[in-house]
Scaffold this motif. Structure first.
Motif, short mmCIF file in Angstrom:
data_model
loop_
_atom_site.label_atom_id
_atom_site.label_comp_id
_atom_site.label_asym_id
_atom_site.label_seq_id
_atom_site.Cartn_x
_atom_site.Cartn_y
_atom_site.Cartn_z
N ILE A 89 -10.66 156.41 -4.10
CA ILE A 89 -11.08 155.75 -3.55
C ILE A 89 -12.26 156.06 -4.84
CG2 ILE A 89 -13.62 154.73 -1.87
CD1 ILE A 89 -10.50 154.04 -0.90
N GLY A 90 -12.85 157.32 -4.75
CA GLY A 90 -13.56 157.77 -5.77
C GLY A 90 -14.67 158.34 -5.29
N ASN A 91 -15.78 159.12 -5.56
CA ASN A 91 -16.85 160.02 -5.81
C ASN A 91 -18.27 159.84 -4.71
OD1 ASN A 91 -17.77 162.80 -4.71
ND2 ASN A 91 -18.48 162.35 -6.74
N ILE A 129 -20.97 149.50 -2.76
CA ILE A 129 -20.41 151.09 -2.81
C ILE A 129 -22.00 151.48 -2.65
CG2 ILE A 129 -20.11 153.22 -5.30
CD1 ILE A 129 -18.26 151.22 -5.74
N ARG A 136 -25.27 150.62 -5.66
CA ARG A 136 -24.17 151.39 -6.94
C ARG A 136 -23.88 149.81 -7.81
NH1 ARG A 136 -24.59 156.33 -9.23
NH2 ARG A 136 -25.82 157.88 -7.97
N ALA A 138 -21.28 146.04 -6.30
CA ALA A 138 -20.68 145.42 -5.46
C ALA A 138 -19.50 144.27 -5.69
CB ALA A 138 -21.94 144.87 -4.34
N GLN A 139 -18.30 144.30 -4.75
CA GLN A 139 -17.53 143.12 -4.78
C GLN A 139 -17.38 141.93 -4.27
OE1 GLN A 139 -14.17 146.47 -3.62
NE2 GLN A 139 -12.70 144.62 -5.13
N SER B 15 -35.26 158.34 -13.65
CA SER B 15 -34.20 159.15 -12.75
C SER B 15 -33.66 158.23 -12.92
CB SER B 15 -35.66 158.79 -11.48
OG SER B 15 -36.42 157.37 -11.71
N THR B 17 -29.96 156.20 -11.84
CA THR B 17 -28.92 156.36 -11.40
C THR B 17 -27.57 155.41 -11.84
OG1 THR B 17 -29.04 154.54 -9.70
CG2 THR B 17 -29.60 157.03 -8.90
N ILE B 18 -26.14 155.88 -12.45
CA ILE B 18 -25.87 155.08 -12.96
C ILE B 18 -25.09 154.00 -11.99
CG2 ILE B 18 -23.14 155.51 -13.76
CD1 ILE B 18 -23.47 158.55 -14.53
N TYR B 20 -22.26 151.16 -10.95
CA TYR B 20 -20.65 150.12 -11.16
C TYR B 20 -20.06 149.38 -11.53
CZ TYR B 20 -20.33 155.87 -8.85
OH TYR B 20 -19.98 157.10 -9.31
N ASP B 21 -19.50 149.10 -12.55
CA ASP B 21 -19.04 148.08 -11.99
C ASP B 21 -17.65 147.58 -10.96
OD1 ASP B 21 -17.18 145.55 -12.30
OD2 ASP B 21 -16.37 145.91 -14.04
N ALA B 22 -18.52 147.17 -9.63
CA ALA B 22 -17.70 148.21 -7.99
C ALA B 22 -16.27 147.09 -7.88
CB ALA B 22 -18.08 147.77 -7.35
N GLU B 60 -22.27 162.44 -13.56
CA GLU B 60 -22.29 162.45 -12.16
C GLU B 60 -21.14 162.48 -12.05
OE1 GLU B 60 -23.96 159.85 -10.00
OE2 GLU B 60 -22.35 158.72 -10.26
N LEU B 61 -20.56 163.55 -11.03
CA LEU B 61 -18.85 163.20 -10.40
C LEU B 61 -18.63 161.84 -10.70
CD1 LEU B 61 -16.10 165.65 -10.99
CD2 LEU B 61 -17.17 166.57 -8.60
N LEU B 62 -18.03 162.02 -10.76
CA LEU B 62 -17.09 159.99 -11.04
C LEU B 62 -15.94 160.36 -9.60
CD1 LEU B 62 -18.01 157.61 -11.70
CD2 LEU B 62 -16.58 157.90 -13.33
N PHE B 77 -10.48 155.08 -8.84
CA PHE B 77 -12.78 155.40 -9.08
C PHE B 77 -12.61 154.10 -9.20
CE2 PHE B 77 -10.48 157.47 -12.67
CZ PHE B 77 -11.67 157.00 -13.87
N PRO B 78 -13.94 153.55 -8.98
CA PRO B 78 -14.83 152.45 -9.41
C PRO B 78 -15.10 153.06 -11.07
CG PRO B 78 -16.15 153.65 -7.99
CD PRO B 78 -15.10 154.34 -8.22
#
Lengths: 198, 216
Positions: A89-91, A129, A136, A138-139, B15, B17-18, B20-22, B60-62, B77-78
């Motif tokens: 899934i991912g971290n 997510i 972070r 969303a779908q 500050s 955060t990274i 994601y393109d979920a 960060e760890l992905l 992973f996303p």
């Protein structure tokens, strides 16, 4: 965008509903409100079933329309899923499923106290997510729901309901072809215990 | 007022955060073997996302996982939002590397994924005793030329690669290679009109570390 629209609809319709005269034999605005806990049992070869574990979620709905034994309204569900298989899934820590839907019920009285209520619904959903408590990404998706509930009516205005629903989601996804259904779909049997006031 | 505004911008950048393109889920596949092509089981591999190493950067760890009994690894992973300057690196954590030379493949962008999947068929893990360090400097003799797709054909373990200048003409490629073999250094040069030229040259590896400049 879709969820903001539905929240606004909630806020607009809720006070309006209480002001309406209630007649059972014609289409009218008749309110009911429900809130409760739900638990999804995910199945199939999907990311939620194979890489997550389900947690207790909350559901709420607002009945708006009523005609004879038919009624309709809008509702929302929030469910958290813990990520169990990070290689798959991912971290990140969890996924949160939000859904905002329209529904229609048919209320079938079995006895004075007990009724059976089949239900069908459709709406917008998103799978978010969450990492370190922060959103972070969303779908977006669409949700279809079909099921029934058994209501125990304490009196004319209060009931406790045990529900069982089949819930299907289709999420937007771009990935390797063999994983499109895995990350693009979810199927669950959702059981719930819900308090209703009307 | 302007100072406060700049301070808020500054703090928010530090500050951040990274994101994601979920909706985009990426796949990384590889197989880890030793210098004799034996599968390596239970080796940890990580994928990290970052946007540089300077002040205000994020990392960060992905994803992470272990190789199976066939030495194979598949991580899903996303995707990070690459258009915000992020790239990926694949590495094996140092706690697993007591006997092996460090492994790192960096500067991986979305363009390296074909249909959302990046497959590296085989990655060698070499020990210090059996390998030497090779440091290549690709130096452009014509600043309009760009170097792409550096690939080493031979028993080697990649360590690091990067451009050392803003114009991206001076490129370094650092890896460990098994002693006493001849490797093939393959790369592509893109000229100002977009024409591509594939170049290949041999490099003999003996018992000593190598540092070599390649002009292109």
């Amino acid at each position: 965008m879709g969820n903001k629209f539905l929240i606004l609809l909630f806020l607009f319709i809720f006070p309006f509903c209480f002001s309406q005269e209630k007649k059972d034999n014609e289409l009218n605005l008749k309110t009911s409100f429900s809130i409760g806990f739900i638990y999804p049992i995910e199945f199939g070869s999907t990311a939620l079933a194979k890489g997550h574990s389900s947690n207790l979620g909350v559901t709420s709905s607002l009945g708006i329309l009523k005609y004879s034994n038919f009624s309709g309204g809008i509702g929302l569900d929030y469910i958290f899923y813990s990520v169990e298989d990070k290689q798959l899934i991912g971290n990140y820590g969890s996924s949160k499923h939000n859904s905002y839907f329209f529904y229609f019920n048919y209320d079938y009285p079995i006895s004075k106290k007990i009724s059976l209520t089949p239900s069908i619904g459709y709406g917008y959903s998103e799978l978010v997510i969450k990492k370190s408590g922060k959103r972070r990404g969303a779908q977006d998706g669409k949700e279809f729901r079909l099921g029934t509930s058994i209501n125990y009516n304490f009196d004319k205005h209060n009931a406790l309901c045990f529900s069982i629903l089949y819930v299907n989601n289709k999420y937007d996804v771009k990935t390797e072809e063999t994983l499109e259904d895995f990350f693009g779909k979810s199927n669950s049997i959702q059981i719930g215990i819900i308090y209703i006031t009307k | 007022m302007k100072k406060y505004f700049l301070l808020i911008i500054f703090i928010s950048c530090v500050s951040c955060t990274i994101p994601y393109d979920a909706e985009t889920r990426l796949v990384f596949e590889t197989k880890l073997v030793d210098s004799n092509d034996n599968s390596l089981e239970g080796i940890d591999v990580e994928i990290t996302v970052s946007n540089g190493s300077g002040f205000g950067s994020s990392s960060e760890l992905l994803s992470f996982g272990k190789t199976n009994s066939n030495g194979e690894l598949r991580l899903i992973f996303p995707s990070p939002e690459f258009d915000r300057g992020y790239d990926l690196s694949v590495n094996s954590p140092y706690s697993d590397n007591e006997n092996y030379v460090p492994l790192e493949i960096n500067n991986i962008g979305i363009e390296n994924f074909n249909d959302y999947k990046l497959t590296i068929p085989k990655i060698y893990r070499l020990t210090y005793d059996e390998s030497v360090q090779v440091y290549l400097e690709f130096n452009s003799i014509n600043n309009s030329n760009k170097i792409t797709n550096v690939f080493i054909d031979g028993i080697n373990s990649p360590y690091s690669s990067s451009f050392l200048d803003e114009e991206e003409t001076f490129y370094t490629y650092n890896f460990f290679a098994k002693k006493n073999q001849t490797i093939q250094i393959n790369y592509t040069v893109k000229n100002i009109s977009g024409q591509l030229q594939n170049v290949s040259q041999e490099l003999v590896i003996n018992e000593e570390n190598i540092s070599q400049i390649i002009n292109y």
